[in-house]
Design an enzyme around this catalytic site. Structure first.
Site, mmCIF file in Angstrom:
data_model
loop_
_atom_site.group_PDB
_atom_site.id
_atom_site.type_symbol
_atom_site.label_atom_id
_atom_site.label_comp_id
_atom_site.label_asym_id
_atom_site.label_seq_id
_atom_site.Cartn_x
_atom_site.Cartn_y
_atom_site.Cartn_z
ATOM 1 N N ASP A 181 32.943 20.879 23.652
ATOM 2 C CA ASP A 181 31.569 21.314 23.400
ATOM 3 C C ASP A 181 31.455 22.816 23.615
ATOM 4 O O ASP A 181 31.994 23.361 24.582
ATOM 5 C CB ASP A 181 30.595 20.606 24.347
ATOM 6 C CG ASP A 181 30.689 19.086 24.253
ATOM 7 O OD1 ASP A 181 30.821 18.579 23.123
ATOM 8 O OD2 ASP A 181 30.645 18.419 25.302
ATOM 9 N N ASP A 189 31.545 19.591 19.303
ATOM 10 C CA ASP A 189 30.097 19.761 19.180
ATOM 11 C C ASP A 189 29.755 21.233 19.352
ATOM 12 O O ASP A 189 30.189 21.874 20.328
ATOM 13 C CB ASP A 189 29.353 18.950 20.245
ATOM 14 C CG ASP A 189 29.326 17.461 19.940
ATOM 15 O OD1 ASP A 189 29.807 17.068 18.857
ATOM 16 O OD2 ASP A 189 28.838 16.692 20.787
ATOM 17 N N ASP A 228 36.230 15.187 24.010
ATOM 18 C CA ASP A 228 35.793 16.090 22.948
ATOM 19 C C ASP A 228 35.661 17.492 23.528
ATOM 20 O O ASP A 228 35.926 17.722 24.712
ATOM 21 C CB ASP A 228 34.476 15.608 22.312
ATOM 22 C CG ASP A 228 33.312 15.607 23.299
ATOM 23 O OD1 ASP A 228 33.517 15.988 24.473
ATOM 24 O OD2 ASP A 228 32.191 15.232 22.906
#
Length: 526
Positions: free
Chosen positions: A329, A450, A327
């Protein structure tokens, strides 16, 4: 696995000397070079991969040792060990060259047999000095780069750690993680168990796994775990965004072991799990640094449009130098304390109005600083304002073309959508979710992103906490508690003896408060 010394050796007529029917990727371009890769300590899967690689480069690589072999390639073996094995197979017949695998890999890169240097030749017992390693006890004291000399060992221990964590045996998982972290920090490859004497965090279970791999090339426990139906089911189900080990375990007990069974089961999924299932294939694929930078361009544009002067920092594994991740961030702050309040809803609204978000869930900041010191949080999660999202990354951005990306982002920034729609499924007029282009290829992919907003007073702690790695952060907090009687979080550092907070405006100051030498992000890959 049958030890190599027990295997029958094929004659030169039965070796892999044929053409493509023998598994060779191409014609033999170097007839004077006949290679044999010794499986001992190398492992069957790595040997098969390297053999296929060599054949694809035009080398003749034999599956069985024979008198026609001119070069024996070995990994983590001494010359006397290889000669002893050869003598047990073909007495009185020794190939011209006994070489380390480094010669082989360098030849693969060059596409031809490179010159044999002294460093390529296997050492004899009286020449080889066994290096005994020494490292500090805490991972936060060690410099761990991405250059891992013991990846075969650490991959095995990490798999066992993951299996323990999926089975909710966190204690055993941490033990394996710490053992793997020690091996990652070593300056060279482990070739003998004597090198590990006195090293911290290596328990009996981990040492047994390491010993088996060094002697046989693989661990029976690791191989059986890989083949375990439960492990494979847990991997698949917990790979769904929003599904934890407890939920996956419950589904397995109900007979659900894969995505098709889950879809057909009629299980009620929450909004996060439904989004995770809908975009499972995309979210299971690694995110590249170029894709992370592309998303960063968009996030920076969104933040600048709603709060000029705010700062956006790429964190997580990419800040530690990794080229891929699961992912992306970002940490957002503003140099004036308090200006960040109310920023997240505006950024999310901006991104949604332009169709960048396929899913988002925002949580408010719940951190309160007490004069009596930080209370134990209900979980290890920090309490910043956060947005967990699935980002829609278009085809031109995925290509990593900075000029195209910047142009498209600037166009999006300068041309607001006159009719913004919440949770829009289109991106700058592109196809709807699931639609493909005329070539049959969908022009976008989903990526987990995120966003975290921190006050500037807590930014250094947030930056340290969100950079990772997870074990490095765990060890930092363990060091603070056990060695310094302090409480460290992603929000603050509290001295329990002095009963006061220790302020910091940089990561370097936090390390100094803890009495630790500063470790650069690229050296925190524990």
């Amino acid at each position: 696995m049958v030890p190599l010394k027990r295997r029958k050796v094929a004659s030169s007529q039965t070796g892999n000397t044929g053409t493509d029917c023998g598994g060779r990727g191409g014609p033999n371009q170097f007839p004077q070079v006949v290679l044999f890769l010794l499986e001992r300590k190398m492992g069957a899967s790595r040997r098969a991969f390297l053999s296929q690689l060599g054949r694809g480069k035009g080398f003749q690589v034999e599956d069985s040792f024979s008198q026609s072999v001119s070069h024996v390639i070995s990994e983590n073996n001494r010359g006397d060990e290889v000669r002893a094995w050869l003598d047990s197979q073909v007495r009185g017949q020794t190939p011209v060259h006994l070489l380390d695998v480094s010669w082989y890999t360098e030849s693969m890169r060059a596409g031809r047999p490179v010159e044999i240097l002294d460093r390529h030749k296997l050492q004899q017992a009286d020449e080889a000095e066994v290096v005994v390693f020494s490292v500090p006890g805490y991972a936060c004291q060690r410099r761990t780069t991405l250059d891992n000399h013991n990846s075969v060992l650490t991959d095995a221990l990490s798999l066992l750690a993951e299996n323990a964590e999926l089975s909710e045996d966190d204690g055993r998982g941490v033990a394996f993680r710490r053992a793997a972290a020690v091996l990652k920090a070593l300056p060279g490859a482990v070739t003998d168990m004597t090198q590990l004497r006195g090293l911290p965090c290596l328990g009996g279970h981990s040492l047994r796994v390491i010993k088996e791999i060094l002697e046989n090339g693989a661990s029976s426990e690791v191989e059986s775990t890989k083949q375990s139906e439960r492990y494979k089911a847990l991997k698949v189900l917990t790979g769904i965004f929003g599904v934890g080990a407890k939920t996956a375990d419950r589904w397995i007990k109900e007979g659900i072991c894969d995505l098709h069974q889950l879809q057909d089961s009629g299980q009620t999924l929450n909004r996060t799990q439904r989004a995770g299932l809908d975009h499972y294939d995309d979210l299971s694929r690694p995110v590249t640094k170029a894709e992370a930078d592309a998303i960063g361009e968009v996030v920076e544009g969104a933040v600048a449009s709603v709060l000029p002067g705010a700062r956006v920092t790429l964190i997580g594994g990419f800040r530690r130098g990794k080229l891929t991740g699961h992912d992306v961030d970002f940490l957002i702050t503003h140099p004036e304390e308090g200006r960040e309040v109310g920023l997240m809803p505006k950024v999310v609204s901006w991104l949604e109005s332009r169709g960048f978000l396929l899913y988002q869930k925002t949580t408010r900041n719940s951190y309160l600083e007490s004069k009596t010191g930080p209370g134990r949080p209900s979980s290890n999660m920090d309490r910043f304002e956060r947005c967990l999202s699935i980002f829609k990354l278009t085809e031109e951005e995925r290509g990593g073309n900075t000029e195209t990306l910047t142009e498209s982002c600037l166009q999006s920034l300068s041309t607001p959508d006159p009719n913004p729609q919440p949770h829009a499924q289109t991106h700058r007029g592109g196809p709807e979710a699931g639609q493909t282009n005329p070539a049959g290829r969908r022009p976008w992919r989903a990526v987990r992103v995120d966003l975290v907003v921190s006050p500037i007073s807590q930014f250094a702690f947030a930056l340290l906490g969100w950079t990772g790695s997870k074990l490095f952060e765990r060890e930092l907090r363990r060091w603070a508690a056990h060695e310094k009687t302090m409480s460290l979080s992603s929000h603050a550092l509290y001295d329990n003896k002095q009963e006061r907070y220790l302020r910091a405006t940089s990561e370097e100051e936090i390390f100094a408060h803890l009495g630790l030498e500063y470790i650069h992000p690229s050296e925190r890959n524990a």
